[in-house]
Design a protein around this motif. Sequence first.
Motif: not given
Length: 190
Positions: A16-20, A22-23, A131-132, A151-155
Amino acid sequence: MKFLKRIEHYNRIIAYKILKIILNTPQIEIPIRNTNINNILILRYDAIGDMIVTIPMIRLIKTNFPNAKIDIIASKKNYDIAKSEPSINNCYIYDSSLKSFLKLRKLKKNKYDTIISTVFNKKTKAGIIAKNITNKNTLIFAELEEHRKNLYSAFFNAQVNITKERYKKNMLEILCIMASRIFGFNFDEN
């Protein structure tokens, strides 16, 4: 077994940190107080009863934003209910298949202002779906799970706190409260 659970937990945090990064989803304050809401997408791709209790929330949003176009992503099970609701402009089916997921990518052209996930479990899936199909200005909302907020703040741009109401009110009321907190309009529970 505890060791494997711990590894899974730390892997999730790292992912999730990586997704945060990237996104790069900016966090915002709610209510959004934007009267220029034109295009809303609701995620409700689960059971029939869940769609039934979501209809009043959709009507509440439509009442407050009468010119807004409201679309919904439904499941095969609840599609007919959504399709028969006059407040909903377009219904799209998501059946959890890769083919269905890829078809949703076409919705990006609709340029949604707002996406609201009303599916309270499997938030990662809802976040990936949202996000898609988002554009850079789309705001994405979901229900707050305090222990997974970071975690969910990535999305999601904002997670709506309905913790007090979660087990004291019925789902119909909870969804209407959620919408009123996102958009800042009054909701009379009576």
